[in-house]
Design an enzyme around this catalytic site. Structure first.
Site, PDB file in Angstrom:
ATOM      1  CB  CYS A  53      -0.558  24.774  18.465  1.00 48.48           C
ATOM      2  SG  CYS A  53      -0.096  23.193  17.654  1.00 48.48           S
TER       3      CYS A  53
ATOM      4  CG  HIS B 282       0.480  25.829  13.080  1.00 45.71           C
ATOM      5  ND1 HIS B 282       1.519  25.379  12.836  1.00 45.71           N
ATOM      6  CD2 HIS B 282       0.122  24.976  14.151  1.00 45.71           C
ATOM      7  CE1 HIS B 282       2.129  24.324  13.732  1.00 45.71           C
ATOM      8  NE2 HIS B 282       0.812  24.269  14.625  1.00 45.71           N
TER       9      HIS B 282
END
Length: 342
Positions: free
Chosen positions: A148, A240
């Site tokens: 990710c 993120h």
């Protein structure tokens, strides 16, 4: 096309279920989980933790054990939200039995015959499926999406790579959802930043080089780009955020970098965003809360693109880690396979 979700009750499994609701190509036929959940309805087995209600179409679906014997032969693609420890045992079983496994699990991403794909960057790497089938004797196959945090920055690196990119330093600020629903306790993360995420830095330093590499019909020659990463867990829920410092063979202007990102490849697939990389001009963007859902959570948002002198640029980028960084990436990979191979 009938599909299944392996590990359907967890955080990423729930994202798969949410993203597959009303999908124009795929229809959920099987949901699997652990033995403790098998036999229950999905509504009883899954403690739904996502915004919006659990889709009505799956509430009364009976959860099955995670085994190829439990999934109908009519299913062509299974999405794996399994942890690596389970996935490395289960995914080959499904591939041997003829299923295409679109996997979010970390195991085997860098094995020579394993396609590690971001469809906007390296769709030709799907050719490794044929290599994989020949070498392993499988009737199906496994395709991986990246970690990710790696997938957040890699589209921007792919846009800059033709400009002579040769070195990358990156520091991440990663959301708690990346650790799973029970992964980080409130006492660990509230009023705190944790400057370590197990194996994350290694993945960020190695996976993008394979994705940016050249497929010669038999293997992938990794890109000659040096990457150094430092990963941090921060108290945001989703999204993120990453800060990058990039060095090039020669000077690259800010406008050239922005143009390369804005003009980067987009795809005509159901889950693909209208714009793969969205460039923001504001001094304080991207931000997780404001930008993680851009493009339905599938766009990468870049900003603060600045000349750092001596053939270097620095910038920030962000993506939704459980959509573009996990379930959405696997769904997009499956769409690419369905379009080109099935």
């Amino acid at each position: 096309m009938k599909v299944g979700v392996l590990g359907a009750t967890g955080n990423v499994g729930q994202r798969f279920v949410q993203l597959l609701e009303d999908h124009p190509w795929f229809e959920i036929d099987a949901l699997t989980a652990s033995e403790t959940s098998a036999g229950k309805t999905y509504a009883d087995a899954a403690a739904w933790a996502l915004p919006n209600e659990m889709p009505d179409a799956v509430r009364e679906v009976t959860v099955r054990e995670t085994s190829a014997d439990e999934v109908s032969d009519e299913v062509e693609i299974v999405f794996s939200a399994l942890p690596s420890s389970a996935a490395k045992e289960v995914e080959p079983e499904f591939a041997r039995d003829g299923y295409i496994v679109a996997s979010n699990a970390g195991w085997a991403r860098l094995e020579d015959d394993m396609p590690l794909v971001v469809p906007e960057i390296n769709p030709d790497h799907l050719g490794l499926l044929e290599v994989q089938r020949d070498e392993r004797g499988w009737d199906g196959g496994i395709i991986k999406n990246p970690n990710c945090s790696a997938i957040t920055m890699t589209p921007t690196l792919a846009a800059l790579h033709p400009l002579g990119l040769n070195e990358v330093t990156v520091a991440t600020l990663q959301a708690v959802s990346g650790a799973g629903y029970m992964g980080v306790t409130s006492m660990e993360i509230l009023d705190n930043v944790v400057p370590y995420i197990g194996s994350e830095e290694w993945k960020m330093e190695n996976e993008p080089r394979k994705i940016l590499g050249e497929f010669d019909g038999a293997r992938v020659d990794e890109a000659d780009v040096s990457i150094s990463a430092s990963c941090n867990r921060v108290p945001t829920v989703d999204g993120h955020l990453e800060n990058l410092w990039c060095r090039f063979d020669e000077d690259v202007g800010e406008d050239d970098a922005k143009e390369a990102m804005r003009g980067f490849t987009t795809l005509d697939l159901p889950t693909a965003p209208d714009q793969t990389i969205v460039v923001r001009e504001e001094n304080d963007r991207p931000q997780p809360r404001l930008d993680r859902n851009t493009g339905g959570g599938m766009s990468v948002v870049a900003g603060r693109i600045r000349d750092d002198g001596d053939a270097r640029l620095k910038y920030s980028c962000l993506s939704h880690n459980t959509v573009r960084g996990a379930a959405g990436a696997s769904v997009l990979n499956a769409e690419l396979v369905a379009e080109r191979y099935l």
